[in-house]
Design an enzyme around this catalytic site. Structure first.
Site, PDB file in Angstrom:
ATOM      1  N   GLY A  46       0.752  -1.148   0.017  1.00 39.78           N
ATOM      2  CA  GLY A  46       0.134  -0.149  -0.091  1.00 39.78           C
ATOM      3  C   GLY A  46       0.945   1.320  -0.021  1.00 39.78           C
ATOM      4  O   GLY A  46       1.533   1.579   1.082  1.00 39.78           O
ATOM      5  N   MET A  47       0.939   2.134  -1.144  1.00 41.45           N
ATOM      6  CA  MET A  47       1.831   2.961  -1.200  1.00 41.45           C
ATOM      7  C   MET A  47       1.067   4.437  -1.032  1.00 41.45           C
ATOM      8  O   MET A  47       0.163   4.771  -1.771  1.00 41.45           O
ATOM      9  CB  MET A  47       2.346   2.900  -2.781  1.00 41.45           C
ATOM     10  CG  MET A  47       3.509   1.708  -2.734  1.00 41.45           C
ATOM     11  SD  MET A  47       4.295   1.619  -4.118  1.00 41.45           S
ATOM     12  CE  MET A  47       5.463   3.041  -3.933  1.00 41.45           C
ATOM     13  N   GLY A 100       2.544   7.441  -1.032  1.00 41.39           N
ATOM     14  CA  GLY A 100       3.193   8.622  -1.795  1.00 41.39           C
ATOM     15  C   GLY A 100       4.222   9.197  -0.663  1.00 41.39           C
ATOM     16  O   GLY A 100       4.944  10.059  -1.064  1.00 41.39           O
ATOM     17  N   GLY A 101       4.180   8.413   0.606  1.00 43.89           N
ATOM     18  CA  GLY A 101       5.197   9.110   1.328  1.00 43.89           C
ATOM     19  C   GLY A 101       6.436   8.089   1.400  1.00 43.89           C
ATOM     20  O   GLY A 101       6.649   7.144   0.811  1.00 43.89           O
ATOM     21  N   MET A 107      -4.595   3.380  -2.645  1.00 44.91           N
ATOM     22  CA  MET A 107      -6.197   3.235  -2.511  1.00 44.91           C
ATOM     23  C   MET A 107      -6.721   4.548  -2.574  1.00 44.91           C
ATOM     24  O   MET A 107      -6.375   5.513  -1.654  1.00 44.91           O
ATOM     25  CB  MET A 107      -6.270   2.838  -0.928  1.00 44.91           C
ATOM     26  CG  MET A 107      -5.375   1.458  -0.769  1.00 44.91           C
ATOM     27  SD  MET A 107      -5.666   1.081   0.973  1.00 44.91           S
ATOM     28  CE  MET A 107      -7.023   0.319   0.937  1.00 44.91           C
ATOM     29  N   CYS A 137      -9.848   2.930   9.717  1.00 46.13           N
ATOM     30  CA  CYS A 137      -9.397   2.879   8.178  1.00 46.13           C
ATOM     31  C   CYS A 137      -8.483   1.722   8.160  1.00 46.13           C
ATOM     32  O   CYS A 137      -8.328   0.923   7.285  1.00 46.13           O
ATOM     33  CB  CYS A 137      -8.571   4.165   7.882  1.00 46.13           C
ATOM     34  SG  CYS A 137      -8.059   4.202   6.166  1.00 46.13           S
ATOM     35  N   GLY A 141       3.886   0.522   5.148  1.00 48.15           N
ATOM     36  CA  GLY A 141       4.964   1.534   5.674  1.00 48.15           C
ATOM     37  C   GLY A 141       4.906   1.640   7.208  1.00 48.15           C
ATOM     38  O   GLY A 141       5.562   2.764   7.833  1.00 48.15           O
ATOM     39  N   CYS A 187      -6.994  12.608   7.026  1.00 46.26           N
ATOM     40  CA  CYS A 187      -6.718  12.880   5.645  1.00 46.26           C
ATOM     41  C   CYS A 187      -8.042  13.372   4.978  1.00 46.26           C
ATOM     42  O   CYS A 187      -7.882  14.414   4.128  1.00 46.26           O
ATOM     43  CB  CYS A 187      -6.457  11.533   4.931  1.00 46.26           C
ATOM     44  SG  CYS A 187      -7.696  10.362   4.875  1.00 46.26           S
TER      45      CYS A 187
END
Length: 356
Positions: free
Chosen positions: A7-8, A10-11, A33, A103, A127, A200
């Protein structure tokens, strides 16, 4: 070769997680996601959290640099039902929810794992700063990260045994500084990207306005009252307050005032002193145990009652099959209904539940 879906967000953490797993010999697939509910591109571009367009762009660039397949999966429906609706409903009930925990459990794990297995993956990975270990009793549990300042086990306490068995968390053995160092060494563009801090889907932090926009229920003013029932003033609506809150009450009582309780049935917010905000006990339900199958006898544990709580020693015991009672050695401030209490033994997560 085992296949893992990472699960990426973007961090830097999830990006390095993907790199580490590829180095370990896994067949790695990157997935972001897509959970953002607003389709207006301008709004999505402004949202810099884990679900905006910027997150997708950053994750796609990292996947290209790592030479791994990359996809965006739509989880908007699951996120709306399990996170946003839960968040709004909890505030309307006078509770303070933790949407990241919901979540993690129902979207990042349950939904992502289901889809990943369907495409032939053996594992999912994130991560998060936590470690997964299998104990001598055969059960999987979480162990706190080597980097305690970044440890995220509190927000992961309610993962199931099957989810833990199918999950890899490679960054849990590293410090944040080391993760950024690795990202810089392999020239990832996100090496210095700051961590996201806010919820978020409420990037401006204005929870009350968000709730108003996402409910048809009127938000009525009501009374601030003392613990004895004396009216102290008027409040703006219970969604504006949380147990333990001191600032923003608009009261001048001659002493520091704290929110002691929120009563949705009478639309009242109970106010008191710092001493009145302290308690030795709490009850919790919606229990999930990791290191043991269930709590059979009272146990002396280290407990956290919110993410940034330093933790405190308590005895936890069953009240019935659905609830436990925690009795602390020292009084705790701002025990907040809706938040999680998580129990630790040494570095391992015993389990946890939702504070009543």
């Amino acid at each position: 070769m085992s296949k893992v879906v990472v699960g990426m967000s973007g961090g830097v953490d999830s990006s390095v997680a993907a790199y580490l797993l590829k180095e370990q010999g896994y067949e790695v697939i990157g997935v972001t996601m897509q959970i953002w509910q607003d389709e207006e591109q301008a709004v999505m571009e402004e949202n810099a959290g884990c679900c905006g367009l910027r997150a997708v762009d950053d994750a796609r660039r990292v996947a290209a640099a790592l030479d791994i397949p990359y996809y965006v999966m739509n989880f908007k429906e699951e996120f709306k039902e399990n996170v946003i609706d839960y968040f709004v409903h909890a505030y309307l009930q006078g509770k303070t929810p933790n949407p990241c925990i919901a979540c993690n459990r129902y979207v990042k794990w349950e939904s992502l794992l289901k889809r990943s297995l369907a495409i032939g993956a053996d594992y999912i990975a994130t991560g998060h700063y936590a470690r997964i270990e299998r104990l001598e009793n055969g059960r999987f549990t979480l162990r706190r990260s080597e980097n305690l300042k970044k440890d995220q086990t509190y927000a992961l306490y309610n993962l199931t045994q099957e989810q833990l068995r199918r999950t890899l968390m490679p960054v849990g053995a590293y410090s944040k500084e080391k993760i950024r160092e690795i990202a810089s060494r392999i020239h990832l563009t996100v090496a210095d990207k700051p961590d996201s801090q806010d919820i978020c889907f409420v990037p401006d932090g204005d929870y009350a306005s968000y709730i108003k926009e996402n409910t048809d229920r009127p938000i009525a003013e009501g009374n601030f009252i003392s613990a004895e029932g004396k009216i102290l003033g008027r409040h703006k609506g219970i969604i504006h307050y949380t147990v333990g809150q001191r600032k923003g009450l608009g009261l001048s009582l001659g002493y520091p005032a704290f929110v002691l309780e929120i009563r949705p049935e009478t639309n009242e917010v109970v106010i008191g002193t710092h001493e009145q905000s302290l308690t030795y006990t709490l009850r919790a339900n919606q229990l999930n145990f990791m290191a043991v199958e269930e709590l059979r006898e009272p146990m002396h544990v280290f407990a956290k009652i919110r993410y940034n709580h330093k933790g405190a020693w308590c005895t936890v015991e069953k009240i019935n099959d659905e609830e436990v009672l925690c009795t602390f050695e020292e009084p705790q401030r701002a025990v907040t209904p809706g938040q999680a209490v998580v129990f630790y033994q040494d570095d391992y997560v015993l389990g946890g539940g939702t504070i009543l």
